[in-house]
Design an enzyme around this catalytic site. Structure first.
Site, short mmCIF file in Angstrom:
data_model
loop_
_atom_site.label_atom_id
_atom_site.label_comp_id
_atom_site.label_asym_id
_atom_site.label_seq_id
_atom_site.Cartn_x
_atom_site.Cartn_y
_atom_site.Cartn_z
N LYS A 99 0.64 -1.27 0.01
CA LYS A 99 0.00 0.03 0.12
C LYS A 99 0.83 1.43 0.32
O LYS A 99 2.13 1.25 0.53
CB LYS A 99 -0.93 0.02 1.24
N1 GLU Z 1 -7.35 0.15 -3.56
C1 GLU Z 1 -8.12 -1.19 -3.83
C2 GLU Z 1 -8.25 -2.10 -2.43
O1 GLU Z 1 -7.86 -1.58 -1.43
C3 GLU Z 1 -7.56 -1.98 -4.92
C4 GLU Z 1 -6.18 -2.22 -4.97
C5 GLU Z 1 -5.47 -2.82 -6.15
O2 GLU Z 1 -6.35 -3.19 -7.07
O3 GLU Z 1 -4.32 -3.13 -6.10
O4 GLU Z 1 -8.27 -3.20 -2.67
#
Ligand code: GLU
Length: 424
Positions: free
Chosen positions: A114
């Site tokens: 993240k």
């Molecule tokens: N931000 C989205 C989540 O929290 C998608 C993450 C992604 O596709 O890498 O699942």
């Protein structure tokens, strides 16, 4: 023993402490040894970067950003990037761990990561936002790439921000790297169906749990907190399946419409007013009382930590589906459990987005785009299979859906960690 990242006030809600203790509990439930549990909890790589941005005034403002790879035993790191004034290291670490679990729960070949920048992007011009994005992308570039770590949109980031990241990384490498980022526009290797995939997954989980609880969809009143990338499509998807969306909240306030909100009308109203407030005929409600509105299904689809014990005590709905990441505090979860309110947890309910990202990345690596029907079919099947697996396992273990989902994820991560062994 919970791995400590920061010296934090022990009374304050801390998302990192919450997720690390959830993983620890899951590890104990699975009978893993403490060394393995600590290995799974501890983030693999934490990068903190300074992000200087030249503002339109000519002045330079400093921002702080992070990219954290939590676990890469099952594949490259995967997870979004958020721009928000509340972003901090513990939050990004918690969200990166959520991503490791989430990718394992839906069984896609990724680890968890993240990123984020502590900034209120609504204060920035488009030019400032582009400069911030490119400088942040440049700073985290050594960590990202199609086989290392693949960012995607999250709160306050979108396909345009992903394009700037993809372009920055491509410029640095001297060649196109569409597989380095997902959630891109179609013109540069994005895929139809990515936008709205999280909401579709939430809807699939909602329908699936209603079916198992023997509750007909067309008798359900739904309230949704958040009217952004996830919340807005949900109003339509839920209504299409016969449910009645009676309440929606956004950053400006909350509305209540007992006879049900018309999704098209709300979308049109929002486009003009930039808020749900003022929707024709709606009663404006105090956001503090939002969760006490008469309803059957509650869907937090905005920020984390909003379902506290106090909220959980007075919540009217009898099922909760977590479309947001980490919306429920530990105390909140305990109250919901004691009240017998089933919760489909974030790591399962909102996984449709990362599944769509996986399909986009696979197409980019293949250099071959799929038909939209195939994409849709595979997305629905992946979400349905994951729900069924977690549901059945939860019945076998007699453990709630959250603890089961985390156990399923931790088990798969432990298996990969074990079989790979320990380097050197
Ligand atoms: N931000 C989205 C989540 O929290 C998608 C993450 C992604 O596709 O890498 O699942």
């Amino acid at each position: 023993m919970v791995t400590q990242l920061n010296d934090i006030d022990s009374h304050e809600f801390n998302p990192w402490r919450r997720v690390s203790s959830l993983i620890e509990e899951a590890g104990k439930l699975l009978g893993l040894d403490s060394g393995m549990i600590q290995r799974i909890i501890t983030p693999e790589r934490i990068l903190e970067v300074a992000v200087p941005v030249r503002l339109d005034t000519g002045n330079v403002e400093m921002f702080t950003g992070w990219r954290i790879q939590h676990d890469t035993s099952r594949g490259p790191g995967k997870g979004g990037i958020r721009f928000h004034q509340s972003v901090n290291k513990d939050e990004i670490a918690a969200l990166s761990a959520d991503m490791s679990i989430k990718c394992a729960v839906v069984n896609i070949p990724y680890g968890g990561a993240k990123g984020g920048v502590r900034v209120d992007p609504t204060r920035l011009s488009r030019g400032e936002l582009e400069r911030l994005t490119r400088r942040y992308a440049f700073s985290i570039a050594p960590m990202i790439g199609p086989d290392r770590d693949i960012p995607a949109p999250d709160i306050n980031t979108d396909a345009q921000v992903m394009s700037w990241i993809m372009d920055t990384v491509s410029m640095m490498h001297g060649h196109n790297t569409p597989g380095a980022v997902t959630g891109k526009p179609l013109s540069i290797g994005g895929t139809l169906g990515h936008a709205g995939a999280t909401s579709l997954g939430v809807t699939i989980c909602t329908t699936a749990i209603l079916q198992r609880l023997g509750r007909p969809s067309n008798e359900q009143r739904v309230i949704i907190q958040g009217y952004g990338k996830v919340g807005a499509p949900l109003v339509k998807l839920m209504s299409d399946r016969g449910m009645k969306v009676v309440g929606v909240a956004d950053v400006s306030g909350a509305i209540y419409v007992p006879e049900g909100i018309n999704p098209q009308l709300l979308a049109k109203h929002f486009e003009a007013a930039h808020t749900v407030l003022g929707y024709p005929g709606a009663e404006h409600v105090d956001p503090e009382k939002f969760w006490t509105l008469p309803s059957d299904i509650a869907i937090p689809a905005a920020l984390g930590g909003v379902i506290t014990d106090r909220v959980a005590e007075t919540m009217t709905a009898s099922v909760m589906i977590e479309a947001a990441n980490g919306p429920t505090t530990g105390d909140g979860a305990a109250v919901l459990a004691s009240r017998g309110i089933p919760v489909v947890p974030d790591v399962l309910a909102n996984a449709g987005g990362v599944v769509a990202s996986y399909f986009e990345w696979a197409q980019d690596l293949q250099g071959f785009m799929w038909e939209p029907e195939l994409f849709q079919q595979r997305l629905e099947k992946t979400m349905q299979d994951a729900f069924i697996h977690v549901w059945n396992r939860s019945q076998q273990l007699s453990v709630n859906l959250r603890d089961t989902a985390i156990a399923v994820g931790v088990e798969r991560i432990a298996e990969a960690t074990e079989v790979r062994g320990l380097f050197p």
